[in-house]
Write a protein that holds these residues in place. Sequence first.
Motif, mmCIF file in Angstrom:
data_model
loop_
_atom_site.group_PDB
_atom_site.id
_atom_site.type_symbol
_atom_site.label_atom_id
_atom_site.label_comp_id
_atom_site.label_asym_id
_atom_site.label_seq_id
_atom_site.Cartn_x
_atom_site.Cartn_y
_atom_site.Cartn_z
ATOM 1 N N VAL B 191 0.829 -1.240 0.049
ATOM 2 C CA VAL B 191 0.038 0.044 0.214
ATOM 3 C C VAL B 191 0.758 1.256 0.012
ATOM 4 O O VAL B 191 0.215 2.347 0.193
ATOM 5 C CB VAL B 191 -0.978 0.086 1.301
ATOM 6 N N ARG B 193 2.286 2.925 -2.243
ATOM 7 C CA ARG B 193 2.048 3.943 -3.358
ATOM 8 C C ARG B 193 0.532 4.501 -3.160
ATOM 9 O O ARG B 193 0.320 5.693 -3.786
ATOM 10 C CB ARG B 193 2.086 3.114 -4.723
ATOM 11 N N LEU B 194 -0.091 4.048 -2.376
ATOM 12 C CA LEU B 194 -1.480 4.606 -2.240
ATOM 13 C C LEU B 194 -1.679 6.072 -1.654
ATOM 14 O O LEU B 194 -1.030 6.265 -0.634
ATOM 15 C CB LEU B 194 -2.450 3.790 -1.802
ATOM 16 N N ARG B 195 -2.631 6.978 -2.037
ATOM 17 C CA ARG B 195 -2.825 8.099 -1.444
ATOM 18 C C ARG B 195 -3.616 8.081 -0.161
ATOM 19 O O ARG B 195 -4.068 6.936 -0.026
ATOM 20 C CB ARG B 195 -3.456 9.126 -2.266
#
Lengths: 300, 409
Positions: B191, B193-195
């Motif tokens: 996770v 990379r997630l915003r």
Amino acid sequence: MDYFIELFFSGLTRGSIYALIALGYTMVYGIIGLINFAHGEIYMIGAFTAFIVATVLSVYGFPLVSIVIISGLAAVVWASSYGYTIEKIAYKPLRHAPRLSPLISAIGMSIFLQNYVLLAQTSDFLPFPTLFPDLEFMEPIAHIIGTTDVIILVTTIVVMVLLTLIIKFTKIGKAMRATAQDRTMATLVGINVNNVISATFIVGSGLAAIGGMLVAAHIGQINFYIGFLAGIKAFTAAVLGGIGSIPGAVLGSFVLGLTESFATGYVSSDYEDVFAFSLLVLILIFKPSGLLGRASNEKV
Amino acid sequence: MVLLKEFKKALLTSLWFVFLTFPIVVIKVDPIERTVFWRWQNAFYMAVGTFSIYLLVKFYQHRKENQPKSSDAGENKLPISSLIHRILLNPVQRNIFIGIVAAISIVFPHIFSTYQTNVMTTALMYVVLGLGLNIVVGLAGLLDLGFVAFYAVGAYTYSLLNLHFGLGFWTVLPIGGLLAATFGILLGFPVLRLRGDYLAIVTLGFGEIIRLILENWGKFSKGPSGISNIPRPGFFGMHFNLEQSVLYTYYLMIILVIVTIFIVNRLQDSRLGRAWIALREDEIACQAMGIDKRKTKLVAFSLGAFWAGIVGVMFAAKTTFINPASFTFLESAIILSIVVLGGMGSIVGVVFGALILILLPEYLRALSEYRMLAFGAILVCMMIFRPQGLISNIRRTYKFEKKSPPPVR
């Protein structure tokens, strides 16, 4: 083969319910970039309102057709009012706050609404009155697809067509699309963005209420907690299709509904929810922009 | 004139809320008996309630607008928080304060009953959980909605290892923490990379997956019926009766809280802690300054999870019975409310937040039904009226102080 078709249709029914809820998520996200965590609760409140109104009317002996129409209308009206009010209370003051603030506020709203219904009504499962009797001409294929499944599918299709017409051709629909593209620009050309956001919440909540009523009538029981799971799954569907995209939400919902239906039918029904959550995690990791969404790069 | 207008608006608002809550609050149906109750008095309460709340909010806003802007904007306006900060900043007062708190916490179980001690132990557990989540949410700015999963990992590690291999509490305590930290890294990797908001939903999904697996994989975790007869913590082979054991757990929790506060406090000022805060404020700028985003986030996840795992082991040992129902999303929401109410990133705030949120409903029994309702409302109200929390963290600032001029002869 019959089993396959049965699973297929049950997947379609699930998918169309998810679609009704997912549209609310995707429209709101498209316009203000917020995951409206309380959307599942709106769905639950719509279903509860339909349940209460339908039971009251049936106790006072109204004919079935009028019960269906009045309770459906009541569900839509009240759910939309809730959606409108929630936006005004919990999200509007935070429009320029850091990104996490409205999300935390939305989670708080969701917990609040759940417990509000729990305290004002009950925590038990309540039987939902039978709104749609089994039609006679459906008898020969009843083992494959039930009457309520057909009603759900038809209603969903009608609602989708109506929504597409609204978004494509009416003034408010055009304003919504403009606001989704660029909010500042939309303000500059004279669109009242606040009204557009309110309208989006109202339309999304109304759709969720229709979904809630159909599901409650289909399953036959209702509880204050139904919104949580339905909300998460519909959100999964919206992300699967590419959040912010309306056709994407519909496509994603059907994919999710069919996947769930086949997975529970052929693999194991114990892990029904695990499939949905795993799908959500996998999509977000490997393709966060979804099936039909556009990847956006953050500019500095 | 203005007052009259506000009055009219308040009236309209309360009417709107009466309409809004009408079907759910006023009507109650019994579908089996086929009876309908009309609870009109509720509509009246709703009207009076919303009317006064509206006026209160307007009054608050009015006062806030008309208040002269204080010269230093960083200063806290709420008297309670500034008082605590003033005490903590002054070394003499701080020592007295710490001394009083220490004295109270040592004497507490001897003054109050076993039941009260038990309640206090629970509250202390939430203090540590809150401090753990505070690393992830408050310092690193990663909204984690599945924090309870790590708590569950810790609790199940102890109960399963004890059940199958007979391992004791002290052996499992570090294992539980490390295993939870490993899960933290496992979740953290994909996770990264997630915003922000996507991250929140994925962690929520992860928490639910763990709970559902514990519930359905009966052979592994004994399913919804849970595991019972988990031994309480031991002390060099001594045997305690129930009362002594409660006392012992209480003191263990006190020690754990002190250790946690010490470590988190040191972490905050370390290179790593400053990297977290930078990451929270602006990811891109932070990367541009040469901070390894991946490593920093992973460490935040695993450290937060480590504390949750430790508390999980403590929880299993304290209650001697666990089942998946103890690890629902609501638990995560409670811990999140503690962090948000106390003030994200503030250690004193989180301690106060946990004590308020866990002890208040315990002592106001009449209100305990409204506990979750209040938690939801707290999350919303805090975000709108006081996003920095009750006791906000003071940002460390460094001032160049002018050297005093050399004394003139």
